[in-house]
Design a protein around this motif. Structure first.
Motif, PDB file in Angstrom:
ATOM      1  N   LYS A 186      82.561 -41.396 120.325  1.00 31.81           N
ATOM      2  CA  LYS A 186      81.164 -41.605 119.783  1.00 31.81           C
ATOM      3  C   LYS A 186      81.564 -43.225 119.195  1.00 31.81           C
ATOM      4  O   LYS A 186      80.433 -43.766 119.032  1.00 31.81           O
ATOM      5  CB  LYS A 186      81.146 -40.609 118.300  1.00 31.81           C
ATOM      6  N   MET A 187      82.535 -43.452 118.557  1.00 35.66           N
ATOM      7  CA  MET A 187      82.890 -44.735 117.977  1.00 35.66           C
ATOM      8  C   MET A 187      82.937 -46.026 118.931  1.00 35.66           C
ATOM      9  O   MET A 187      82.051 -47.270 118.780  1.00 35.66           O
ATOM     10  CB  MET A 187      84.266 -44.947 117.172  1.00 35.66           C
ATOM     11  N   ALA A 188      83.284 -45.606 120.225  1.00 33.90           N
ATOM     12  CA  ALA A 188      82.988 -46.492 121.586  1.00 33.90           C
ATOM     13  C   ALA A 188      81.625 -46.621 121.755  1.00 33.90           C
ATOM     14  O   ALA A 188      81.318 -47.803 122.254  1.00 33.90           O
ATOM     15  CB  ALA A 188      84.094 -46.075 122.469  1.00 33.90           C
ATOM     16  N   LEU A 189      80.893 -45.576 121.772  1.00 37.14           N
ATOM     17  CA  LEU A 189      79.448 -45.737 121.986  1.00 37.14           C
ATOM     18  C   LEU A 189      78.788 -46.379 121.081  1.00 37.14           C
ATOM     19  O   LEU A 189      78.105 -47.324 121.407  1.00 37.14           O
ATOM     20  CB  LEU A 189      78.980 -44.269 122.222  1.00 37.14           C
ATOM     21  N   PHE A 190      79.025 -46.205 119.663  1.00 39.66           N
ATOM     22  CA  PHE A 190      78.096 -46.898 118.715  1.00 39.66           C
ATOM     23  C   PHE A 190      78.619 -48.253 118.516  1.00 39.66           C
ATOM     24  O   PHE A 190      77.704 -49.134 118.208  1.00 39.66           O
ATOM     25  CB  PHE A 190      78.501 -46.275 117.379  1.00 39.66           C
ATOM     26  N   ARG A 191      79.762 -48.912 118.932  1.00 37.08           N
ATOM     27  CA  ARG A 191      80.019 -50.286 118.923  1.00 37.08           C
ATOM     28  C   ARG A 191      79.407 -51.228 120.093  1.00 37.08           C
ATOM     29  O   ARG A 191      79.285 -52.324 119.999  1.00 37.08           O
ATOM     30  CB  ARG A 191      81.596 -50.357 119.138  1.00 37.08           C
ATOM     31  N   SER A 192      78.965 -50.413 120.957  1.00 36.17           N
ATOM     32  CA  SER A 192      78.319 -51.229 122.369  1.00 36.17           C
ATOM     33  C   SER A 192      76.848 -50.472 122.484  1.00 36.17           C
ATOM     34  O   SER A 192      76.784 -49.913 123.480  1.00 36.17           O
ATOM     35  CB  SER A 192      79.321 -50.958 123.156  1.00 36.17           C
TER      36      SER A 192
END
Length: 385
Positions: A208-214
């Protein structure tokens, strides 16, 4: 001027950055994933997600835990405003828990009492964000036990604490939290110029964090709603942001990680020297808990104002005029005008306010010399008279 903190950059760091500048990738190449892996392995966590600042890391940490409008999160007043602002970015409500009088970290006793009161009112927090002030970990085992009883998630704001330890684990292991956040600003222990990183042991939170950062964009077919049309195809599945770290920052971070242990050892040596030189002066030196091995981002003293004729402002000005770059960490967040418009007032968190009224952070960084330390303490002694 002796700064209160500064980066330590050598030729190996510069060579690492130059290698990236001469490569095919300035962003979204191999260095950032390597840096993420290095920090995760160092801390003993399973996943690392690098971003362009610790503020961004706090934001995506909150988003990944599902913090939203109508929810509630608590942090400490004794921190930089980013620890609190990330809650507001998600549209959630905010409150604070006062600090322990010795560590200046979130007080577990006060947290427990506040949770008991909140339970009676039917408004428990969804997320709690303890801040490891000056590099010393909060009592995370106690806070984790409270989270199991009262049902909240935990984000450790370890912006000050890369390289520190709590009990038998490195800060960032996430043994007693869902997510930990680090900062790599130039005045922190290691630097990527700007930059931050979140660690977690939860694969779902990492994704989720990887998705939100990009941008909330994915190229993973298993997450898509439609059939892949070709190698170019992607889908936006969340409302994300552009919080990516560059390859230049990742390369610098990898090089700096090689020196982290040495940096921490030097800071502890400087702390011991300060303790010796300041002995007998009308002030309180930083307390070091037996539960922790601090990374010593800061060396905050508290003036015994009743024992001197000067105000904190007068002592601060004297030091600055003599070339000592002192600072104050932190103005309690709840006293900031923006937060006072929300209903917070002075007097609500008295321990944080008492700490702030007498605090001065003395210069501390790995390359400070013994002559510098002696000069700082000599000028401070003069300024207290």
């Amino acid at each position: 001027m002796i700064p209160y903190g500064r980066q330590s950059i050598n030729q190996l760091d510069m060579d690492a950055v130059l290698e990236v500048l001469q490569s095919d990738f300035l962003t979204q190449g191999p260095k950032v994933p390597a840096f993420e892996k290095r920090v995760a392995e160092y801390t003993g966590s399973k996943f690392g997600i690098a971003v362009n600042s610790a503020t961004s890391a706090l934001h995506i940490a909150c988003l990944s835990l599902g913090l939203k409008k109508g929810d509630l999160a608590w942090t400490t007043p004794n921190t930089f405003v980013a620890s609190a602002n990330c809650i507001l970015y998600c549209g959630a409500d905010i409150d604070f828990v006062d600090v322990d009088e010795r560590t200046y970290n979130m007080c577990p006793d006060m947290l427990e009492r506040k949770l008991e009161s909140a339970q009676k009112l039917g408004r428990l927090p969804d997320v709690v964000i303890p801040v490891h002030f000056a590099g010393q970990s909060c009592d995370m085992k106690r806070i984790w036990q409270l989270s199991q009883k009262f049902g909240f998630k935990i984000i450790e704001d370890a912006s000050h604490a890369i390289g520190g330890s709590y009990l038998d684990d490195k800060v960032g292991s996430c043994k007693y939290s869902n997510i930990t956040v680090f900062s790599f600003h130039p005045v922190k222990i290691i630097t990527t110029a700007e930059g931050g990183l979140a660690t977690t042991n939860d694969e779902s939170l990492a994704h989720k964090m990887a998705l939100f950062r990009s941008h909330g964009v994915t190229r993973d077919p298993s997450l898509m709603s439609h059939e892949v049309e070709g190698d170019w195809y992607y889908e936006q599945i969340e409302l994300g942001l552009n919080y990516r770290m560059t390859e230049i920052q990742g390369a610098l971070g990898l090089s700096q990680m090689d020196k982290l242990t040495d940096f921490i050892e030097k800071r502890h040596s400087h702390r011991q020297r300060y303790d010796e030189l300041l002995n007998g002066m009308p002030l309180v030196t930083p307390f070091q808990s037996s539960l922790c091995h601090s990374s010593l981002h800061l060396y905050p003293i508290r003036l015994k104002l009743s024992d001197i004729s000067k105000s904190r402002s007068e002592v601060f000005k004297y030091l600055k005029d003599k070339g000592v770059g002192v600072n104050v960490h932190y103005i309690p967040v709840h006293t900031q005008p923006y937060y006072q418009k929300m209903g917070f007032k002075k007097g609500m968190f008295p321990e944080s306010e008492r700490y702030y009224d007498s605090a001065i952070s003395l210069p501390l960084y790995q390359d400070i010399t013994d002559d510098n330390l002696q000069y700082v303490c000599k000028v401070l002694k003069e300024g207290l008279v």
